[in-house]
Design an enzyme around this catalytic site. Structure first.
Site: not given
Ligand code: Q7Y
Ligand code: ZN
Length: 679
Positions: A174, A137, A94, A307
């Site tokens: 977060d 992360h 990811d 986002y």
């Molecule tokens: N839509 C639900 C599926 C989950 N997707 C997660 C992807 C990584 C997100 C990492 C992020 O936001 C850092 S703050």
């Molecule tokens: Zn996040």
């Protein structure tokens, strides 16, 4: 005390993006930083900050939280062409790489370290680093979740190494679990990591067992990792504040950090495609405010996720405006935390009661043997694997619904937060000198004969004492200017605290007045009887059952001198009551002769300013000039002095707090810490 808010941003960090199709990573776009910075500029907030340039982190700094092999591998990415970048990216989850992302990741770390330098050397009091890629992360040898280097983890290690920071608090608001930070400080008692995150019983990304509330840290670090999992989406302002009042703040004050980091991700705000939460951007003004009296105000906010470009920009502005010291907006209709949030709060408090004395007697016992009642619903297809069909389909079904929904989610734009031209006005006897930075209050014109007669008749029992009449008149004039938002807050030395409080509660135009009464009293019955005033009376009086919904005595065996006891009462009882009541005016009255420890008094004076647009009026007995300076300092916006690590509040006091909570929480649901059926 140091003022000033640093803003660290550089548009170079917008110069990388996703170069191929990846539905997971497509939301992490350069516009996240652009809209955030533009909103700060447009609102005039950027100009009020101290602009600090970014710099590249050195290898040594990056190695504070990452392995050499990982760093060496990332160093190669600028020279990779598309296919190589895609292959390199496949090694991690990811996340995506770009020829310029290594440069930007070094700038994101460097920006964060610049913020630490300026805060720790006192050039500014606090600040925000607007950076991407985010960091929380990323792990020692892995990029993950859009993150390459762990900005905040590196900065915490840097602060310990270069500034001898002894205790560092990291608040990760977060919506995702910053597992990279948790892993980094797992066994480190000098770094307290707090995170709430969308979890849904491990069915939400990153689907880790160790994101649950029972991951408390290991070895010497046991107790210094606090996870609050959200097992449902849609969490809102009341849920967020309840976690602050009943989990984070009591532990944070007991820990007493000398530096605070915020992993300021705003995907926990309404409208975000990842979080699906309901909290509105203005809540981040209150979350920031509630952290600003830890560590003598040394708060470093570092952007993580977020986002939805609208709620992101609004939330960034709310955070920076609070760091600058502007009054917080009035919190809209708060209720209690929802049942799911209460279960998470209860779980976190219970599992941590053995590590934190503030929770020792408070958190209800946690059943050692997880009975069937408490076990989380078993995961189909194993804990790590994808949900079983049922879970998966339901999950996808819900997500499809959610995806459609989020296009339609709208919310009111946060109200403008206008800081009155005059911040603090003091009503002092001429003999008492006015601390610098404050203005001695003098009304435009004095009372007329009718006004004098009325005041004398109502409050002075016809006494001829003209000085008292003038003082009472001046007090109502000061109140009037506060309620017209011409003055933010004030302090008055009065001959009779009871009389002054009676006058002000009746003269106030606010529909609701919060009166915090420190010390014996009695609180005039006229105040207790008027239904527009909520009285919270903190004193050593014996706990007694008689109370109305609007007169709440908080008994302390050792009275206001018991710093730990008062602090826990303030965090776990007074603030939830105050936020739920949502007053237009806050009066803080100190009964004469009461010895309240200076730092505690400052904490109270500062924390209460989060209410009523900062309209706080402090009443002191006129022969008590000692607290004038420290009170004025807080009214002017300086941070309260740190209290140092708190000892355990007396068990009998905590017992009476809990009985009070149980009695009041029906009327005041923000006091709740456990879900109904658990009581
Ligand atoms: N839509 C639900 C599926 C989950 N997707 C997660 C992807 C990584 C997100 C990492 C992020 O936001 C850092 S703050
Ligand atoms: Zn996040």
């Amino acid at each position: 005390m140091k003022m000033g808010t640093a803003l660290i941003y550089d548009e170079e960090m917008t110069k990388y993006k996703l170069l191929w199709v990846d539905p997971v990573c497509k939301i992490e776009v350069p516009e996240r930083l652009i809209v955030s910075y533009e909103a700060l500029v447009k609102s005039g907030l950027a100009d009020r900050c101290v602009s600090i340039p970014v710099r590249e982190a050195t290898d040594a700094e990056i190695l504070l939280a990452h392995s050499e092999e990982y760093l060496e591998a990332v160093k190669k990415t600028p020279y990779m062409h598309l296919e190589e970048l895609m292959t390199f990216t496949q090694k991690y989850g990811d996340v995506y790489f770009h020829p310029n992302i290594y440069h930007c990741a070094k700038l994101a770390v460097g920006a964060t370290l610049q913020l630490v330098d300026n805060v720790m050397t006192g050039k500014v009091r606090n600040g925000m680093a607007l950076v991407r890629p985010p960091g929380h992360h990323s792990q020692s040898s892995a990029a993950n979740g859009f993150c390459v280097f762990n900005n905040v983890a590196i900065a915490a290690q840097y602060a310990k190494k270069h500034y001898k920071a002894k205790r560092v608090l990291i608040v990760d608001w977060d919506v995702h679990h910053g597992q990279g930070v948790q892993y980094c400080f797992e066994d480190d008692p000098s770094v307290l990591y707090f995170s709430w995150h969308r979890y849904e019983h491990q069915s939400f990304w990153p689907n880790l067992k160790e994101s649950d509330f029972d991951s408390v840290g290991s070895g010497k670090g046991a107790g210094f990792n606090v996870n609050v999992p959200w097992n449902k989406v849609g969490m809102g302002n009341s849920d967020y504040l309840a976690v602050f009042f009943h989990v984070l703040l009591p532990v944070a004050y007991e820990f007493s950090p000398d530096l605070v980091f915020i992993c300021a991700g705003f995907d926990s705000a309404i409208g975000d495609p990842e979080g699906h939460m309901s909290a509105t951007p203005d809540i981040f003004a209150h979350l920031t405010h509630l952290l600003m009296n830890l560590a003598d105000g040394k708060v470093c906010a570092v952007l993580e996720g977020g986002y939805n470009l609208t709620s992101l920009a609004q939330s960034v502005c709310q955070t920076v405006q609070t760091l600058l010291g502007d009054p917080a907006p009035r919190p809209a209709q708060l209720g209690g935390a929802c049942e799911s949030a209460l279960e998470s709060i209860h779980s976190a408090r219970s599992i941590h009661k053995k590590y934190w004395s503030c929770l020792q007697h408070a958190a209800a016992p946690f059943p050692e043997e997880p009975s069937s009642k408490n076990r989380r619903p078993a995961q189909q297809g194993g804990s790590q694997g994808p949900e079983g069909d049922a879970g998966g389909d339901a999950q996808r079904e819900e997500e499809k619904v959610e995806e459609k929904e989020e296009e339609e989610i709208v919310w009111p734009e946060p109200l403008r937060r206008v800081a009155p031209s005059l911040r603090s006005a003091l009503l002092l006897p001429d003999a008492v000198e006015c601390p610098d930075g404050c203005a001695r209050f003098s009304p435009a014109h004095g009372p007329g004969p009718l006004e004098r007669a009325r005041l004398r008749k109502s409050y002075l029992k016809e006494s001829e004492d003209e000085a008292s009449v003038t003082l009472l008149y001046n007090l109502t004039a000061l109140l009037g200017q506060m309620e017209k938002n011409e003055i933010r807050n004030g302090l008055a030395l009065v001959p009779d605290v009871s009389m002054a409080a009676t006058l002000l509660t009746s003269a106030s135009l606010s529909k609701r007045v919060l009166l915090v009464w420190m010390g014996e009293g009695p609180v005039p019955s006229q105040i207790i009887e008027d239904e527009k005033t909520l009285v919270v009376h903190i004193d050593s009086m014996e706990p007694h059952e008689a109370h109305s919904k609007y007169y709440i005595p908080i008994p302390l065996k050792k009275g206001c001198g018991d710093t730990a006891g008062v602090m826990q009462a303030v965090l776990g009882l007074l603030l939830p009551l105050g936020y739920q009541y949502e007053p237009g005016l806050v009066l803080l009255a100190r009964w004469p002769g009461y010895q309240v420890e200076g730092g505690l008094w400052q904490q109270l004076t500062c924390l209460l300013q989060g209410l009523a647009l900062g309209h706080t009026l402090v009443l002191l007995q006129e022969n008590e000039t000692a607290p004038v300076g420290i009170t004025a300092s807080c009214l002017l916006g300086n941070a309260a002095l740190s209290l140092g690590p708190l000892v355990a509040p007396g068990p009998e006091d905590v017992g009476s707090f809990e009985r009070l909570r149980l009695r009041l929480q029906t009327d005041w649901p923000l006091l709740q810490t456990t879900a109904p059926e658990k009581r």
